[in-house]
Design an enzyme around this catalytic site. Sequence first.
Site, PDB file in Angstrom:
ATOM      1  CE  LYS A 106      36.389  -0.382  86.364  1.00  0.00           C
ATOM      2  NZ  LYS A 106      37.410  -0.009  87.364  1.00  0.00           N
ATOM      3  CG  ASP A 159      34.533  -3.256  88.617  1.00  0.00           C
ATOM      4  OD1 ASP A 159      34.156  -2.741  89.691  1.00  0.00           O
ATOM      5  OD2 ASP A 159      35.727  -3.262  88.236  1.00  0.00           O
TER       6      ASP A 159
HETATM    7  O1  C5P Z   1      34.861  -8.609  92.339  1.00  0.00           O
HETATM    8  P1  C5P Z   1      36.248  -8.530  91.803  1.00  0.00           P
HETATM    9  O2  C5P Z   1      36.689  -9.793  91.126  1.00  0.00           O
HETATM   10  O3  C5P Z   1      36.480  -7.321  90.994  1.00  0.00           O
HETATM   11  O4  C5P Z   1      37.156  -8.358  93.080  1.00  0.00           O
HETATM   12  C1  C5P Z   1      38.452  -8.873  93.214  1.00  0.00           C
HETATM   13  C2  C5P Z   1      38.845  -8.834  94.682  1.00  0.00           C
HETATM   14  O5  C5P Z   1      38.979  -7.470  95.116  1.00  0.00           O
HETATM   15  C3  C5P Z   1      37.847  -9.448  95.643  1.00  0.00           C
HETATM   16  O6  C5P Z   1      38.054 -10.832  95.772  1.00  0.00           O
HETATM   17  C4  C5P Z   1      38.137  -8.703  96.934  1.00  0.00           C
HETATM   18  O7  C5P Z   1      39.280  -9.247  97.553  1.00  0.00           O
HETATM   19  C5  C5P Z   1      38.517  -7.314  96.449  1.00  0.00           C
HETATM   20  N1  C5P Z   1      37.351  -6.394  96.435  1.00  0.00           N
HETATM   21  C6  C5P Z   1      36.897  -5.860  97.638  1.00  0.00           C
HETATM   22  N2  C5P Z   1      35.809  -5.019  97.621  1.00  0.00           N
HETATM   23  C7  C5P Z   1      35.192  -4.685  96.468  1.00  0.00           C
HETATM   24  C8  C5P Z   1      35.650  -5.204  95.241  1.00  0.00           C
HETATM   25  C9  C5P Z   1      36.743  -6.063  95.268  1.00  0.00           C
HETATM   26  O8  C5P Z   1      37.437  -6.136  98.704  1.00  0.00           O
HETATM   27  N3  C5P Z   1      34.134  -3.863  96.496  1.00  0.00           N
END
Ligand code: C5P
Length: 278
Positions: free
Chosen positions: A11, A136
């Site tokens: 994406k 995501d």
């Molecule tokens: O959910 P994902 O594994 O993609 O996110 C990785 C890290 O990025 C999360 O643990 C968080 O620290 C940060 N994050 C965030 N806000 C989001 C997505 C991710 O703070 N909307």
Amino acid sequence: MRALIVPAPAKLNLFLHVTGRRPDGYHTLESLFVALDFGDTLSLAVRDDGVVARLGEHPGLPAADDLAVRAAHALRQATGTTMGVDIAVVKRTPVGGGLGGGSSDAASVLLALNRLWGLRLSRAALARIGLGLGADVPFFLCGTPAIARGVGEQLTPVTLPALWVTVWVPPVAVSTPSIFADPELTRDTASAKMDVFSEGYGRNDLQPIAAARHPDIAVALAALKKHAPLARMTGSGACVFAPFGTARLARAALAARPPGFAGFVARTLARHPLADFA
Ligand code: C5P
């Protein structure tokens, strides 16, 4: 049906605005997501012994951290099924690139196993399980380009003109949590008033942070902007991309990438390849 081969598209975030921070530390976003005709391919074969196994080695991605494997475990836990699966992944989407490779693998595993294991879960139920794996994942289950709000789980489908895009992959893997944790991050971008976005709308609020930490990203942005003023970073980086009207222009921009950078040309997708999976 005992086995399936499914795609897991990469994406892009055409814009990504950070609108706030929740008490749990996650950030609220407003972001335009679109899938590409470039990505990973997963092969899944049902096992009757309840074991979830990944076939093959991926340097830097232990099976226990692989979101494809974690998605299968999460689905077993959520449903109590006694079935298992062998998963093989042809990994093309770079890790730490901001292209959602791991999240897309997870979404495609949820969709494929929902069918292979005969679970009949709704997309909404799969998205709830997916959100626990990564912010995501719900986008990849939504089936169309979408504006994501909340932490990524509130999705509004949108129609986009098909674009050719050039993606450059700088030789760095970005840590998403450390970009979001940076004190310099802009966390108060105002919410857009309408879901109508002209070409080049908005920006990526994570871009200045990632570019300051990783000089390769700053170099890539400056160089790609010479070919396309709308060049921008996707997600928390490291990849940078630009839209083009023709394949020829997109390929010319790909060929101009700095030495040591990988890259590819792709088209944006109006529909996720598994959009018709129940
Ligand atoms: O959910 P994902 O594994 O993609 O996110 C990785 C890290 O990025 C999360 O643990 C968080 O620290 C940060 N994050 C965030 N806000 C989001 C997505 C991710 O703070 N909307």
